[in-house]
Scaffold this motif. Structure first.
Motif, PDB file in Angstrom:
ATOM      1  N   THR A 155      16.498  60.420 -13.161  1.00 23.09           N
ATOM      2  CA  THR A 155      16.664  59.004 -13.515  1.00 23.09           C
ATOM      3  C   THR A 155      17.904  58.819 -14.384  1.00 23.09           C
ATOM      4  O   THR A 155      18.679  57.877 -14.186  1.00 23.09           O
ATOM      5  CB  THR A 155      15.412  58.482 -14.244  1.00 23.09           C
ATOM      6  OG1 THR A 155      14.263  58.686 -13.411  1.00 23.09           O
ATOM      7  CG2 THR A 155      15.544  57.004 -14.568  1.00 23.09           C
ATOM      8  N   ALA A 201      20.945  59.146 -12.146  1.00 20.96           N
ATOM      9  CA  ALA A 201      21.069  57.991 -11.253  1.00 20.96           C
ATOM     10  C   ALA A 201      21.530  56.747 -12.020  1.00 20.96           C
ATOM     11  O   ALA A 201      22.341  55.963 -11.509  1.00 20.96           O
ATOM     12  CB  ALA A 201      19.738  57.727 -10.544  1.00 20.96           C
ATOM     13  N   LEU A 202      21.030  56.564 -13.225  1.00 21.43           N
ATOM     14  CA  LEU A 202      21.479  55.433 -14.046  1.00 21.43           C
ATOM     15  C   LEU A 202      22.963  55.561 -14.369  1.00 21.43           C
ATOM     16  O   LEU A 202      23.701  54.570 -14.361  1.00 21.43           O
ATOM     17  CB  LEU A 202      20.659  55.358 -15.338  1.00 21.43           C
ATOM     18  CG  LEU A 202      19.306  54.658 -15.253  1.00 21.43           C
ATOM     19  CD1 LEU A 202      18.494  54.929 -16.514  1.00 21.43           C
ATOM     20  CD2 LEU A 202      19.475  53.154 -15.050  1.00 21.43           C
ATOM     21  N   HIS A 234      24.771  54.701 -10.947  1.00 18.64           N
ATOM     22  CA  HIS A 234      24.576  53.410 -10.270  1.00 18.64           C
ATOM     23  C   HIS A 234      24.380  52.222 -11.210  1.00 18.64           C
ATOM     24  O   HIS A 234      24.492  51.076 -10.768  1.00 18.64           O
ATOM     25  CB  HIS A 234      23.363  53.500  -9.330  1.00 18.64           C
ATOM     26  CG  HIS A 234      23.481  54.564  -8.288  1.00 18.64           C
ATOM     27  ND1 HIS A 234      24.216  54.405  -7.132  1.00 18.64           N
ATOM     28  CD2 HIS A 234      22.982  55.832  -8.244  1.00 18.64           C
ATOM     29  CE1 HIS A 234      24.150  55.522  -6.412  1.00 18.64           C
ATOM     30  NE2 HIS A 234      23.400  56.400  -7.063  1.00 18.64           N
ATOM     31  N   TYR A 238      21.862  49.919 -13.841  1.00 18.78           N
ATOM     32  CA  TYR A 238      20.491  49.435 -13.671  1.00 18.78           C
ATOM     33  C   TYR A 238      20.356  48.521 -12.457  1.00 18.78           C
ATOM     34  O   TYR A 238      19.452  48.671 -11.638  1.00 18.78           O
ATOM     35  CB  TYR A 238      20.023  48.690 -14.923  1.00 18.78           C
ATOM     36  CG  TYR A 238      18.754  47.911 -14.700  1.00 18.78           C
ATOM     37  CD1 TYR A 238      17.519  48.550 -14.696  1.00 18.78           C
ATOM     38  CD2 TYR A 238      18.789  46.537 -14.445  1.00 18.78           C
ATOM     39  CE1 TYR A 238      16.348  47.848 -14.451  1.00 18.78           C
ATOM     40  CE2 TYR A 238      17.635  45.828 -14.215  1.00 18.78           C
ATOM     41  CZ  TYR A 238      16.413  46.477 -14.212  1.00 18.78           C
ATOM     42  OH  TYR A 238      15.265  45.780 -13.973  1.00 18.78           O
ATOM     43  N   LEU A 242      20.299  50.224  -9.066  1.00 18.14           N
ATOM     44  CA  LEU A 242      19.484  51.435  -8.982  1.00 18.14           C
ATOM     45  C   LEU A 242      18.287  51.237  -8.058  1.00 18.14           C
ATOM     46  O   LEU A 242      17.582  50.229  -8.141  1.00 18.14           O
ATOM     47  CB  LEU A 242      18.988  51.815 -10.385  1.00 18.14           C
ATOM     48  CG  LEU A 242      18.201  53.115 -10.499  1.00 18.14           C
ATOM     49  CD1 LEU A 242      19.106  54.316 -10.276  1.00 18.14           C
ATOM     50  CD2 LEU A 242      17.534  53.209 -11.874  1.00 18.14           C
ATOM     51  N   ASP A 255      17.891  56.286  -4.903  1.00 12.16           N
ATOM     52  CA  ASP A 255      18.975  56.861  -5.715  1.00 12.16           C
ATOM     53  C   ASP A 255      18.430  57.943  -6.642  1.00 12.16           C
ATOM     54  O   ASP A 255      19.054  58.993  -6.828  1.00 12.16           O
ATOM     55  CB  ASP A 255      19.655  55.778  -6.563  1.00 12.16           C
ATOM     56  CG  ASP A 255      20.411  54.763  -5.733  1.00 12.16           C
ATOM     57  OD1 ASP A 255      20.935  55.136  -4.666  1.00 12.16           O
ATOM     58  OD2 ASP A 255      20.481  53.589  -6.155  1.00 12.16           O
ATOM     59  N   ILE A 256      17.276  57.666  -7.240  1.00 17.65           N
ATOM     60  CA  ILE A 256      16.667  58.641  -8.149  1.00 17.65           C
ATOM     61  C   ILE A 256      16.193  59.863  -7.366  1.00 17.65           C
ATOM     62  O   ILE A 256      16.399  61.005  -7.780  1.00 17.65           O
ATOM     63  CB  ILE A 256      15.506  57.993  -8.936  1.00 17.65           C
ATOM     64  CG1 ILE A 256      16.046  56.851  -9.813  1.00 17.65           C
ATOM     65  CG2 ILE A 256      14.784  59.026  -9.793  1.00 17.65           C
ATOM     66  CD1 ILE A 256      14.982  55.975 -10.424  1.00 17.65           C
ATOM     67  N   LYS A 296       9.980  50.967  -9.485  1.00 15.77           N
ATOM     68  CA  LYS A 296      11.136  51.306 -10.313  1.00 15.77           C
ATOM     69  C   LYS A 296      10.878  50.879 -11.758  1.00 15.77           C
ATOM     70  O   LYS A 296      11.240  51.597 -12.699  1.00 15.77           O
ATOM     71  CB  LYS A 296      12.396  50.611  -9.774  1.00 15.77           C
ATOM     72  CG  LYS A 296      13.660  50.932 -10.565  1.00 15.77           C
ATOM     73  CD  LYS A 296      14.898  50.289  -9.961  1.00 15.77           C
ATOM     74  CE  LYS A 296      15.125  48.901 -10.501  1.00 15.77           C
ATOM     75  NZ  LYS A 296      16.471  48.355 -10.155  1.00 15.77           N
TER      76      LYS A 296
END
Length: 198
Positions: free
Chosen positions: A14, A17-18, A21, A23, A26, A30-31, A49
Motif C-alpha cells: 500500500t 502504491a500510494l 499513484h 490517493y 489508487l 495497484d496495491i 480500498k
C-alpha cells in the motif's frame, strides 16, 4: 505465510502504491501489483480500498508512536525539541511522494469518518506526548509555571501540521519553522534561572 506476515506485506505494498499513484488514482489492483497477492486476496482481507486505507493509517499510527517514543531527550527541554525534530524530519524522495499521498487522504477526512478518526488519533497522541513533557518540565522547573501545557501542546501541533503541509504543497523547507519553534520554546517556555527573575 502467517496473517501477520500477510498484513505487513499488504501495508508495504500500500505504501509503494500510494507513492506511485497517489490517493485519487489508487486502486486495489495497484496495491495487488506491488505485492504477491491477487486483487481477490486483498478483498479477502479488506472489503474495500477505504477499509484497507483505514488499516494502513492504523499501521502508520503504530509506527509513528514507536518513532516518537524513541525520540529521547535527557530532560524536558531536550525531549520537547527532540520530538519536534522527529516530526519534522526531512523525508527522502519516496517519503516525499508518500507524504503527498497522505495529504490527499487528509483532504478526504471531512467526508470520511474512518480517515478523520484515525488522523485525529495522530494529533491526540502528539498533543498528549507534548503535554506530558511540558507538565514534567513545569514540575521540575524547566518550564515556566504559568504556561498551560495542554494549550501550548495544541499550538505546537498546529505549527507542526502546517509546516508539514507547506513542505508537501509548496516545497518550503522545514528549517525555518523548526528554528522559530526552538526560539519560541527557549524565549517563551523556559523558566528563567533562579536569581534572574524580576
Amino acid at each position: 505465510m502467517s496473517d501477520g506476515d500477510a498484513a505487513e506485506e499488504i501495508m508495504r505494498a500500500t505504501y509503494r502504491a500510494l507513492c506511485s499513484h497517489g490517493y485519487a488514482d489508487l486502486t486495489m489492483q495497484d496495491i495487488a501489483d506491488e505485492s504477491s497477492k491477487s486483487k481477490a486476496a486483498l478483498h479477502y482481507h479488506y472489503d474495500s480500498k477505504h477499509d484497507l486505507l483505514c488499516a494502513f493509517l492504523d499501521d502508520l499510527y503504530d509506527r509513528f508512536v514507536e518513532l516518537a517514543d524513541d525520540a529521547g531527550g535527557e530532560d524536558p527541554h531536550e525531549a520537547l525539541l527532540a520530538l519536534v525534530e522527529t516530526v519534522l524530519e526531512n523525508p527522502d524522495d519516496d517519503r516525499e511522494e508518500f507524504e503527498t499521498a497522505l495529504l490527499e487522504i487528509r483532504a478526504q477526512a471531512p467526508y470520511e469518518d474512518g480517515f478523520r478518526d484515525r488522523l485525529t488519533r495522530f494529533d491526540d497522541y502528539l498533543i498528549a506526548e507534548l503535554t506530558g513533557i511540558l507538565e514534567a518540565g513545569v514540575a521540575d522547573g524547566t518550564f515556566r509555571r504559568d504556561i498551560d501545557p495542554a494549550d501550548t501542546a495544541g499550538f505546537i501541533v498546529t505549527v507542526l501540521t502546517g509546516t508539514s503541509t507547506q513542505r508537501v504543497t509548496t516545497g518550503r523547507p522545514v528549517e525555518c519553522s523548526q528554528r522559530m519553534l526552538t526560539d519560541y520554546v527557549e524565549t517563551n517556555l523556559l523558566a528563567e534561572p533562579e536569581g534572574l527573575s524580576a
